[in-house]
Scaffold this motif. Structure first.
Motif, PDB file in Angstrom:
ATOM      1  N   SER A  24      -6.857  -3.068  -1.815  1.00 14.37           N
ATOM      2  CA  SER A  24      -7.932  -2.222  -1.630  1.00 14.37           C
ATOM      3  C   SER A  24      -8.016  -0.925  -2.458  1.00 14.37           C
ATOM      4  CB  SER A  24      -8.302  -1.724  -0.110  1.00 14.37           C
ATOM      5  OG  SER A  24      -8.549  -2.718   0.294  1.00 14.37           O
ATOM      6  N   VAL A  25      -6.676  -0.453  -2.765  1.00 11.36           N
ATOM      7  CA  VAL A  25      -6.391   0.694  -3.994  1.00 11.36           C
ATOM      8  C   VAL A  25      -6.716   0.208  -5.276  1.00 11.36           C
ATOM      9  CG1 VAL A  25      -4.355   1.934  -4.687  1.00 11.36           C
ATOM     10  CG2 VAL A  25      -4.673   1.803  -2.359  1.00 11.36           C
ATOM     11  N   LEU A  26      -6.244  -1.128  -5.266  1.00  5.62           N
ATOM     12  CA  LEU A  26      -6.497  -1.885  -6.786  1.00  5.62           C
ATOM     13  C   LEU A  26      -7.835  -2.212  -7.045  1.00  5.62           C
ATOM     14  CD1 LEU A  26      -3.443  -3.923  -7.224  1.00  5.62           C
ATOM     15  CD2 LEU A  26      -3.603  -1.748  -7.859  1.00  5.62           C
ATOM     16  N   LYS A  27      -8.432  -2.362  -6.095  1.00  6.40           N
ATOM     17  CA  LYS A  27      -9.867  -2.948  -5.890  1.00  6.40           C
ATOM     18  C   LYS A  27     -10.984  -1.699  -6.340  1.00  6.40           C
ATOM     19  CE  LYS A  27     -13.471  -4.698  -2.821  1.00  6.40           C
ATOM     20  NZ  LYS A  27     -13.903  -5.196  -1.583  1.00  6.40           N
ATOM     21  N   PHE A  28     -10.430  -0.619  -5.748  1.00  7.10           N
ATOM     22  CA  PHE A  28     -11.473   0.463  -5.987  1.00  7.10           C
ATOM     23  C   PHE A  28     -10.812   1.456  -6.974  1.00  7.10           C
ATOM     24  CE2 PHE A  28     -12.434  -0.583  -1.318  1.00  7.10           C
ATOM     25  CZ  PHE A  28     -13.799  -0.862  -1.537  1.00  7.10           C
ATOM     26  N   GLY A  29      -9.580   1.265  -7.714  1.00  2.00           N
ATOM     27  CA  GLY A  29      -9.163   2.042  -8.534  1.00  2.00           C
ATOM     28  C   GLY A  29      -8.613   3.533  -8.249  1.00  2.00           C
ATOM     29  N   LEU A  30      -8.121   3.332  -7.061  1.00  2.00           N
ATOM     30  CA  LEU A  30      -7.685   4.782  -6.152  1.00  2.00           C
ATOM     31  C   LEU A  30      -6.384   5.112  -6.977  1.00  2.00           C
ATOM     32  CD1 LEU A  30      -8.230   3.934  -2.658  1.00  2.00           C
ATOM     33  CD2 LEU A  30      -9.918   4.994  -4.292  1.00  2.00           C
ATOM     34  N   GLY A  31      -5.748   4.381  -7.810  1.00  2.00           N
ATOM     35  CA  GLY A  31      -4.642   5.005  -8.351  1.00  2.00           C
ATOM     36  C   GLY A  31      -3.319   4.732  -7.531  1.00  2.00           C
ATOM     37  N   ALA A  32      -2.033   5.076  -8.131  1.00  2.10           N
ATOM     38  CA  ALA A  32      -0.723   5.179  -7.298  1.00  2.10           C
ATOM     39  C   ALA A  32      -0.462   6.762  -7.125  1.00  2.10           C
ATOM     40  CB  ALA A  32       0.128   4.452  -7.934  1.00  2.10           C
ATOM     41  N   LYS A  33      -1.185   7.339  -5.950  1.00  2.00           N
ATOM     42  CA  LYS A  33      -1.071   8.640  -5.479  1.00  2.00           C
ATOM     43  C   LYS A  33      -0.683   8.485  -4.237  1.00  2.00           C
ATOM     44  CE  LYS A  33      -4.957  10.131  -8.388  1.00  2.00           C
ATOM     45  NZ  LYS A  33      -6.300  10.737  -8.538  1.00  2.00           N
ATOM     46  N   ASN A  34       0.338   7.934  -3.467  1.00  3.40           N
ATOM     47  CA  ASN A  34       1.101   7.656  -2.594  1.00  3.40           C
ATOM     48  C   ASN A  34       0.146   7.591  -1.397  1.00  3.40           C
ATOM     49  OD1 ASN A  34       3.734   8.465  -3.497  1.00  3.40           O
ATOM     50  ND2 ASN A  34       3.102  10.526  -3.623  1.00  3.40           N
ATOM     51  N   LEU A  35      -0.796   6.751  -1.665  1.00 10.89           N
ATOM     52  CA  LEU A  35      -1.824   6.454  -0.728  1.00 10.89           C
ATOM     53  C   LEU A  35      -1.335   5.226   0.179  1.00 10.89           C
ATOM     54  CD1 LEU A  35      -5.006   5.993  -3.081  1.00 10.89           C
ATOM     55  CD2 LEU A  35      -4.489   7.750  -1.348  1.00 10.89           C
ATOM     56  N   VAL A  36      -0.199   4.543  -0.134  1.00 12.18           N
ATOM     57  CA  VAL A  36       0.458   3.615   0.816  1.00 12.18           C
ATOM     58  C   VAL A  36       1.965   4.265   1.155  1.00 12.18           C
ATOM     59  CG1 VAL A  36       1.242   1.273   1.081  1.00 12.18           C
ATOM     60  CG2 VAL A  36      -0.793   1.844  -0.271  1.00 12.18           C
ATOM     61  N   ASP A  37       2.148   4.290   2.507  1.00 11.11           N
ATOM     62  CA  ASP A  37       3.368   4.708   3.017  1.00 11.11           C
ATOM     63  C   ASP A  37       4.312   3.564   3.123  1.00 11.11           C
ATOM     64  OD1 ASP A  37       5.599   5.967   4.097  1.00 11.11           O
ATOM     65  OD2 ASP A  37       4.236   7.275   5.366  1.00 11.11           O
ATOM     66  N   ASP A  38       5.054   3.268   2.166  1.00 15.76           N
ATOM     67  CA  ASP A  38       5.790   1.998   1.967  1.00 15.76           C
ATOM     68  C   ASP A  38       6.888   2.226   2.874  1.00 15.76           C
ATOM     69  OD1 ASP A  38       4.230   0.959   0.255  1.00 15.76           O
ATOM     70  OD2 ASP A  38       5.383   1.814  -1.592  1.00 15.76           O
ATOM     71  N   GLU A  39       7.511   3.427   3.178  1.00 15.57           N
ATOM     72  CA  GLU A  39       8.706   3.745   3.868  1.00 15.57           C
ATOM     73  C   GLU A  39       8.491   3.359   5.195  1.00 15.57           C
ATOM     74  OE1 GLU A  39      12.430   4.362   4.801  1.00 15.57           O
ATOM     75  OE2 GLU A  39      11.546   4.230   2.825  1.00 15.57           O
ATOM     76  N   LYS A  40       7.204   3.657   5.858  1.00 13.20           N
ATOM     77  CA  LYS A  40       7.136   3.404   7.280  1.00 13.20           C
ATOM     78  C   LYS A  40       7.105   1.761   7.517  1.00 13.20           C
ATOM     79  CE  LYS A  40       4.406   7.376   8.747  1.00 13.20           C
ATOM     80  NZ  LYS A  40       3.212   8.094   9.063  1.00 13.20           N
ATOM     81  N   VAL A  41       6.327   1.187   6.446  1.00 11.30           N
ATOM     82  CA  VAL A  41       6.472  -0.436   6.595  1.00 11.30           C
ATOM     83  C   VAL A  41       7.817  -0.837   6.446  1.00 11.30           C
ATOM     84  CG1 VAL A  41       5.568  -2.376   5.658  1.00 11.30           C
ATOM     85  CG2 VAL A  41       4.234  -0.434   5.551  1.00 11.30           C
ATOM     86  N   ALA A  42       8.614  -0.277   5.684  1.00  8.25           N
ATOM     87  CA  ALA A  42      10.032  -0.774   5.692  1.00  8.25           C
ATOM     88  C   ALA A  42      10.657  -0.479   7.077  1.00  8.25           C
ATOM     89  CB  ALA A  42      10.733   0.118   4.629  1.00  8.25           C
TER      90      ALA A  42
END
Length: 299
Positions: free
Chosen positions: A183-201
């Motif tokens: 969705s971030v790529l689809k809407f062009g939101l940019g890589a601005k820490n919108l996804v918390d990868d650490e929590k998923v890890a």
């Protein structure tokens, strides 16, 4: 005085003594028989009372045994009925949960596609390139988050073991992580820490401790690869649940930890939408009993 003169007196004395002795024996015999008869009568009466008491006691015991048997039978019947109904509902719960897992199929396809994408570079590209956004939109062609119905899993939760629900929560959260990145790529939101990868890890490591080194080494692009292991673990736990294997304390504690991490990832706080279209596109992620807005940073 000669012997003849004494004879009548002696004879009379002897007869009187004999009569006295016979009378005493007769009286003694009569008294003995009378006492014996009275004793026998009382003894028989006592025996009769004892027998009557025994019969009453036996009757009471039989009545109590009947009552106890009825209570036991009723309790066992009720228990059997409840257990039968519970087993039936558990089977339905397994079916509902697995339907939810299969409903995530398209979303998992998107997550698989995202696993081979260099997300940071793609996010930077799509932020200013409409055609790039359209290209990534094709990854999820036909996928509509609003039509993703996972309510069956929520309805099944009370009848699932903590570990089964924990693993399902992990599958759901990791799949939605891929969808959010898409969705971030689809809407062009940019890589601005919108996804918390650490929590998923952290979530993956809680569910599959043996994959911790793999996750640390390959990062977010490897998250999708653990779903197959989660599927296998889910099947094992479902088999254990249906077999009635008792859940031990360690499993419960692990399950609680997993669910807490899943809820941290799938909290109900919505991210601030940058446009009405973005809000609508992400609505499916954040609606329902679980949401995924915690994939987004709050800064």
């Amino acid at each position: 005085m000669n012997l003849i003169d004494w004879f009548p007196a002696v004879t009379t004395s002897c007869l009187f003594a004999g009569a006295l002795w016979l009378g005493r024996n007769l009286i003694s015999t009569r008294l003995t028989k009378s006492v014996q008869h009275e004793f026998d009568t009382k003894l028989e009466r006592l025996k009769a009372n004892v027998r009557e008491g025994e019969e009453k006691l036996k009757a009471e015991l039989r009545a109590k045994e009947t009552d106890i048997a009825a209570l036991r039978s009723g309790a066992l019947t009720a228990l059997t009925s409840r257990q039968t109904a519970l087993d039936k509902r558990r089977l339905e719960a397994v079916d509902q949960l697995w339907s939810a897992v299969t409903s995530l199929g398209t979303a998992r396809g998107i997550a698989e596609s995202m696993s081979i994408v260099k997300f940071e570079a793609a996010a930077k590209l799509t932020e200013g390139d409409v055609k790039a956004r359209e290209a990534f939109e094709m990854f999820g062609a036909g996928f509509d988050l609003k039509k993703l119905d996972l309510s069956g899993a929520d309805a099944a939760r009370p009848f699932l073991t903590p570990m089964v629900w924990a693993i399902y929560s992990a599958i759901h959260a990791i799949t939605m992580h891929g969808v959010v990145r898409w969705s971030v790529l689809k809407f062009g939101l940019g890589a601005k820490n919108l996804v918390d990868d650490e929590k998923v890890a952290k979530l993956i490591k809680a569910v599959l401790p043996g994959h911790a080194e793999f996750i640390d080494k390959f990062g977010p692009s490897s998250y999708f690869n653990v779903l197959a292991s989660l599927d296998s673990q889910l099947m094992i736990e479902l088999d254990n649940m249906l077999a009635g294997k008792e859940v031990d304390k360690a499993s419960i504690e692990q399950a609680v930890d997993i669910v807490n991490k899943s809820h941290s990832l799938l909290s109900k706080d919505r991210t601030d939408a940058q446009s009405r279209d973005i809000s609508g596109g992400l609505d499916g992620i954040v609606r329902g009993s679980t949401s995924a807005s915690d994939f987004f940073s709050k800064g």
